[in-house]
Design a protein around this motif. Sequence first.
Motif, PDB file in Angstrom:
ATOM      1  N   LEU A   1       0.818  -1.159  -0.063  1.00 31.91           N
ATOM      2  CA  LEU A   1       0.114  -0.062  -0.150  1.00 31.91           C
ATOM      3  C   LEU A   1       0.944   1.232   0.022  1.00 31.91           C
ATOM      4  O   LEU A   1       0.398   2.372  -0.838  1.00 31.91           O
ATOM      5  CB  LEU A   1      -0.822   0.044   1.166  1.00 31.91           C
TER       6      LEU A   1
ATOM      7  N   SER B   1       2.537   1.587  -3.557  1.00 35.13           N
ATOM      8  CA  SER B   1       1.783   1.894  -4.582  1.00 35.13           C
ATOM      9  C   SER B   1       1.175   3.280  -4.588  1.00 35.13           C
ATOM     10  O   SER B   1       0.948   3.875  -5.520  1.00 35.13           O
ATOM     11  CB  SER B   1       0.643   1.007  -4.784  1.00 35.13           C
ATOM     12  N   SER B   2       1.029   3.562  -3.179  1.00 40.01           N
ATOM     13  CA  SER B   2       0.394   4.935  -3.191  1.00 40.01           C
ATOM     14  C   SER B   2       1.722   6.251  -3.014  1.00 40.01           C
ATOM     15  O   SER B   2       1.145   7.448  -2.875  1.00 40.01           O
ATOM     16  CB  SER B   2      -0.504   5.083  -1.884  1.00 40.01           C
TER      17      SER B   2
ATOM     18  N   ASP C   1      -9.388  -0.516   8.458  1.00 36.41           N
ATOM     19  CA  ASP C   1      -9.777  -1.787   7.492  1.00 36.41           C
ATOM     20  C   ASP C   1     -11.081  -2.481   7.960  1.00 36.41           C
ATOM     21  O   ASP C   1     -11.014  -3.220   8.701  1.00 36.41           O
ATOM     22  CB  ASP C   1      -8.591  -2.516   7.638  1.00 36.41           C
TER      23      ASP C   1
ATOM     24  N   VAL D   1      -7.215  -6.665   4.443  1.00 36.15           N
ATOM     25  CA  VAL D   1      -5.875  -6.175   4.349  1.00 36.15           C
ATOM     26  C   VAL D   1      -5.076  -7.386   4.561  1.00 36.15           C
ATOM     27  O   VAL D   1      -4.092  -7.826   3.798  1.00 36.15           O
ATOM     28  CB  VAL D   1      -5.373  -4.938   5.129  1.00 36.15           C
TER      29      VAL D   1
ATOM     30  N   ARG E   1      -0.110  -6.770  -5.249  1.00 36.02           N
ATOM     31  CA  ARG E   1      -0.115  -5.583  -5.938  1.00 36.02           C
ATOM     32  C   ARG E   1      -1.783  -5.289  -6.671  1.00 36.02           C
ATOM     33  O   ARG E   1      -2.389  -4.436  -6.756  1.00 36.02           O
ATOM     34  CB  ARG E   1       1.021  -5.392  -6.860  1.00 36.02           C
TER      35      ARG E   1
ATOM     36  N   LEU F   1      -4.943  -5.334  -4.333  1.00 34.62           N
ATOM     37  CA  LEU F   1      -5.067  -4.078  -3.654  1.00 34.62           C
ATOM     38  C   LEU F   1      -5.478  -3.070  -4.721  1.00 34.62           C
ATOM     39  O   LEU F   1      -6.301  -2.352  -4.337  1.00 34.62           O
ATOM     40  CB  LEU F   1      -3.859  -3.678  -3.003  1.00 34.62           C
TER      41      LEU F   1
ATOM     42  N   ARG G   1      -9.211  -1.093  -4.578  1.00 34.15           N
ATOM     43  CA  ARG G   1      -8.766   0.184  -3.926  1.00 34.15           C
ATOM     44  C   ARG G   1     -10.001   0.841  -3.508  1.00 34.15           C
ATOM     45  O   ARG G   1      -9.863   1.705  -2.639  1.00 34.15           O
ATOM     46  CB  ARG G   1      -8.017   0.941  -5.188  1.00 34.15           C
TER      47      ARG G   1
END
Length: 563
Positions: free
Chosen positions: A260, A263-264, A409, A414, A426, A429, A433
């Motif tokens: 997370l 990717s963010s 969550d 998660v 990946r 998630l 999203r």
Amino acid sequence: MTMEGHVAGALRTPGHDPGPAAELSLLVDVGSAWTKAVVVARARGRWRIAAHAAQPTAWGEEELVNTLVGRLSTAADRRVADRLAELLGAAPRIACHTPRRAGRIGLAAVSTELSGASARRAAESAGWMVAEAATADDGRSLDERLSALQAADVDAWLLTGGFDDGRADQALEMASLVSAARGASQSPVVWAGSAAIAGEVAQLFEPGAVQTVANPRPSAGVEDPLPLRHTLEGLLQRLVEPGGVRQLTPVSFRRAVAELARSSERRVLGVDLGARYASWVLADDDGSAESRIFAGGGLSASSLVGPGGPARLARMLPLAIDELAVADALQNLRARPGTLPQTEDELAIMHAAARQLLAQGASDEPEISGIDLLIGSGRTLAAAPRPGQAAQLLLDGVRPLGVTELAIDAAGAVAPLGALDDAEIREGLAMLRDDLLTPLGAAVVSRGGRPGQLAMRVTVHRAGWPTAGPFELRNGQLQLLPLGRGQSAELEIELEPGVSLGNPRRAKRAQVTVSGGALGLILDARDVPLALPRRADDRRAVLASWRDAFAREPSTPSVGDHS
């Protein structure tokens, strides 16, 4: 439309098909007290969370499936309504679970307050339970220490003591004591003490029994537990649950939080508070992550019911609840962690316990600051009756300095996603999203300043809206402003002398962009750590005012009202 409504499209197929089909997957997290299950369905070309449920683990899988069927049945195609249990039973499953038992370690050190405390922190944060501890200054005789160590049922031994710039004969004596207590056992030994006597310690045991690790206390003023913590994490995984590391919830939670963050491109802190375990994961924007696993850090923690525990907790309640009633509620929680609070008093005690456990975990870090996103997971955090209660648990317990977005969550998805392969984490998630996290809002938390004096001014700019503020907060104050989910705002923050957001250079002005959530924007000048009055009546009044502030709908004060 509810999450359950998304499954309607996933369970319908064109009429010429031989029968309705479904694209479903199950995410399952089996905890020591609660099991969480999430139904993921493909609807209109997208994967969405269609339903989720949590129930005591002791109830079994059949009851869990029945609950999910009930939540899906109102939205499913009527042609498959009687096949939902069959469809869920055949669905691919991604699962993780709490470790079936905690690893038990025996500790021998020179000093209770220095080497012993450092080693205990490292062991407990790696997921071990310290079954027996002996130190040269614990007040017991040599025979008493030896008897206690011989009686200990442990999986491994941890020896430590002495500084790296000299010999430590007392550390060598404690190592000899463990060698005698261990006897013919093949349990591994970790030496994390003075480098000067590492060779002599190894000679006390059979060849290959001792693994040497960097001293967590190389000098009186330096503490570096990370090498020891990493070694103990690996040792725990090899000894307790070999071959299934990725499916352990503390490990899968860490892997998901790390992805997370990557990717963010944000710095993310994830906290998972369960019945037995508490996991903390701090992940940087490159995907690297450090984790701490407290095997006895959940809501059944012995520290809550031990000497002085109920009294400390009673001081943190906004209600006047008798200490004996607090102790009774904590004992019930420890014995039956899968039960739900039945009264407001029981809920207040459970939430106070959660805040205290979070604060204990936070105290292991010199400062928690620079966090872009704080995620709360686990039944108590994610299933709080109101969003404001979840936000207060996170802010009062963790106290993240600076500007931090908060989320929970809520479905418990998660950790199971973290049990996938790296590339699949990946993808999973990314697919979920929009549903994975429930945003609570953004918090601005300051530290410092004098009681009652002005701490910060915050001006809120939103595209297409008039500028709001500046809102003035005095030290000790808390204020919530509206900022809905999906809405963003730019904040101008001006700090008074002596007040900080945790920035390295103690800048007096900051500009940041934040996103909203159920609580909107939380301006929090209550200091770090929280300061409370000594008098019981005054303390309860302050705690009640904080509780009530989080329970109110965020609103913009009228002109001139900055309280």
